[in-house]
Motif scaffolding. Structure first.
Motif, short mmCIF file in Angstrom:
data_model
loop_
_atom_site.label_atom_id
_atom_site.label_comp_id
_atom_site.label_asym_id
_atom_site.label_seq_id
_atom_site.Cartn_x
_atom_site.Cartn_y
_atom_site.Cartn_z
N GLU A 164 0.83 -1.03 -0.01
CA GLU A 164 0.04 -0.13 -0.08
C GLU A 164 1.06 1.23 -0.20
O GLU A 164 0.59 2.25 -0.73
CB GLU A 164 -0.93 -0.06 1.38
CG GLU A 164 -2.14 -1.11 1.04
CD GLU A 164 -3.04 -1.02 2.49
OE1 GLU A 164 -2.51 -0.45 3.42
OE2 GLU A 164 -3.83 -1.89 2.31
N SER A 165 1.89 1.27 0.94
CA SER A 165 2.76 2.43 0.86
C SER A 165 3.52 2.56 -0.50
O SER A 165 3.83 3.63 -0.99
CB SER A 165 4.12 2.34 1.84
OG SER A 165 3.32 2.13 3.39
N ALA A 166 3.84 1.43 -1.13
CA ALA A 166 4.82 1.60 -2.38
C ALA A 166 3.65 1.95 -3.40
O ALA A 166 4.01 3.00 -4.39
CB ALA A 166 5.12 0.08 -2.83
N LEU A 167 2.33 1.62 -3.41
CA LEU A 167 1.53 2.10 -4.37
C LEU A 167 0.95 3.61 -4.42
O LEU A 167 0.91 4.43 -5.32
CB LEU A 167 0.01 1.35 -4.25
CG LEU A 167 0.23 -0.09 -4.80
CD1 LEU A 167 -1.12 -0.70 -4.31
CD2 LEU A 167 0.05 -0.14 -6.34
N ALA A 168 1.11 4.11 -3.16
CA ALA A 168 0.97 5.60 -2.92
C ALA A 168 2.16 6.34 -3.25
O ALA A 168 2.08 7.39 -3.99
CB ALA A 168 0.82 5.76 -1.58
N ALA A 169 3.17 5.86 -2.96
CA ALA A 169 4.79 6.58 -3.36
C ALA A 169 4.74 6.45 -5.20
O ALA A 169 5.02 7.30 -5.51
CB ALA A 169 6.00 5.61 -2.70
#
Length: 305
Positions: free
Chosen positions: A176-181
Motif C-alpha cells: 500500500e505504501s509503495a502504491l501511494a509512493a
C-alpha cells in the motif's frame, strides 16, 4: 560427474549405440524462458551501437500579467543512454562416426537443446537489470544512477525516489505504501506528475503465494477484520512471478511496458549454423545472438531492494 571434453564422440553416448534402449530422455522439459518480454520494450537495432536521448520537456504554465510579456521556458536534453550489442554463442562438435552409429536421434535433439539454451540465456541477461541493483543504469551530469534510488536526477536540481528509504519485505502495508509512493513520486524531468499506474507486482518464486493472497483475497489478507481488500479494489495489479530473480526478498512495481523505458534490443536474433570441419570431418552446430538490454530511464519502476 565432470563433463567430458569435446568433440562429442561415441564414448559420450555409448548406450545409444545399442538396440537395448526403450526411450532417451534429453532435457525434454522446456527451460523456463520467454518471461521477460512482458516487461521489456523489444526492438531491433540496425548498427552495433545506438543511443536513446531523454529530453527534459517544459514546466508548468506561469501566471500571465495583463499586457505583460509572454512566459518562456527552455527545453534541453537530460541525458543520453547508449546501447552496444554484445554477442553470445554456444556450440557443439560431434564426430561423424558418432552421428553414423548412434541410433536414437541424439544429433537432432541436441540441436534443439541449443535453441532452448539460447532462450534461457536471454532470460538471465534480461533479469540482470533487476538483479544487479548496484549497477549503473543511466548517467546524468557525470553522476551514475542505479535502477532504484531515493535521489534520482531531475534537471530542475530536485530529486525523486522510486524505492522506500529502508528495504521492506512484501506485505499488505508495504505494498500500500509503495502504491501511494508510485502515484506521488512518478514525475518527469521538470517535476510534473506522470499519469501512469503500475501493471505488475514482480516477485520471486518464494513470494508467489504471498503475492497471490495479497492481490486476490476477497478481504484484507492475514487479518480477522472484515476490511475490504483495498489493493484489489483500487488497483488492477497482476502478479508476475519471475523465476530469474536471484533475491527472493526483492519485489517491484512495474508499469505497462509502453510507459517504461525498460529495453531489449536485438542486433541479431538467435541463429543456428551447422557446418563440417574440413580438417577432420566433425560436424559443428553453433548458436549465437547479439543483443543489448537495460533501461534508458527508470520511470514506471518502483521496488524494494
Amino acid at each position: 560427474m565432470a563433463l567430458k571434453a569435446s568433440p562429442i564422440g561415441r564414448s559420450h553416448v555409448a548406450t545409444t549405440l545399442e538396440r537395448i534402449v526403450r526411450k532417451v530422455y534429453f532435457d525434454e522439459y522446456d527451460k523456463r524462458g520467454n518471461q521477460y518480454d512482458a516487461l521489456f520494450n523489444i526492438a531491433g537495432m540496425d548498427k552495433q551501437t545506438v543511443t536513446d536521448v531523454v529530453q527534459a520537456g517544459v514546466g508548468q504554465f506561469q501566471l500571465q500579467a495583463e499586457g505583460g510579456p509572454w512566459n518562456y521556458d527552455t527545453g534541453q536534453e537530460a541525458w543520453n543512454r547508449t546501447y552496444t550489442a554484445l554477442e553470445y554463442s554456444l556450440g557443439i562438435q560431434m564426430t561423424r562416426v558418432m552421428i553414423e552409429d548412434e541410433l536414437y536421434g541424439f544429433a537432432k535433439k541436441i540441436g534443439g537443446n541449443l535453441g532452448r539454451a539460447a532462450a534461457y540465456t536471454r532470460e538471465v541477461l534480461a533479469a540482470t537489470l533487476f538483479n544487479s541493483l548496484s549497477a549503473t543504469v543511466y548517467t546524468a551530469e557525470s553522476t551514475a544512477y542505479t535502477l532504484l534510488s531515493t535521489t534520482h536526477f531531475l534537471v530542475t536540481g530536485d530529486t525523486w525516489s522510486n524505492r522506500p528509504a529502508t528495504s521492506v519485505d512484501l506485505s499488505n502495508e508495504a505494498l500500500e505504501s509503495a502504491l501511494a509512493a508510485f502515484r506521488t513520486n512518478m514525475v518527469d524531468q521538470r517535476g510534473l506528475k506522470q499519469n501512469i499506474s503500475p501493471r505488475w507486482l514482480v516477485v520471486g518464486p518464494q513470494d508467489e503465494f504471498l503475492g497471490a493472497r495479497i492481490l486476490e483475497s476477497d478481504k484484507r489478507q492475514g487479518t480477522a477484520d472484515n476490511d475490504i481488500n483495498a489493493i484489489a479494489r483500487r488497483r488492477n495489479l497482476e502478479l508476475f512471478v519471475w523465476d530469474f530473480l536471484t533475491d527472493d526478498t526483492r519485489w517491484f512495481l512495474v508499469a505497462e511496458k509502453g510507459d517504461t523505458a525498460i529495453t531489449w534490443l536485438n542486433r541479431r536474433a538467435t541463429r543456428m549454423d551447422r557446418f563440417d570441419d574440413t580438417a577432420n570431418g566433425n560436424v559443428n552446430m553453433v548458436g549465437s545472438f547479439r543483443s543489448a538490454s537495460g533501461a534508458t530511464h527508470v520511470g514506471g519502476v518502483y521496488g524494494s531492494p
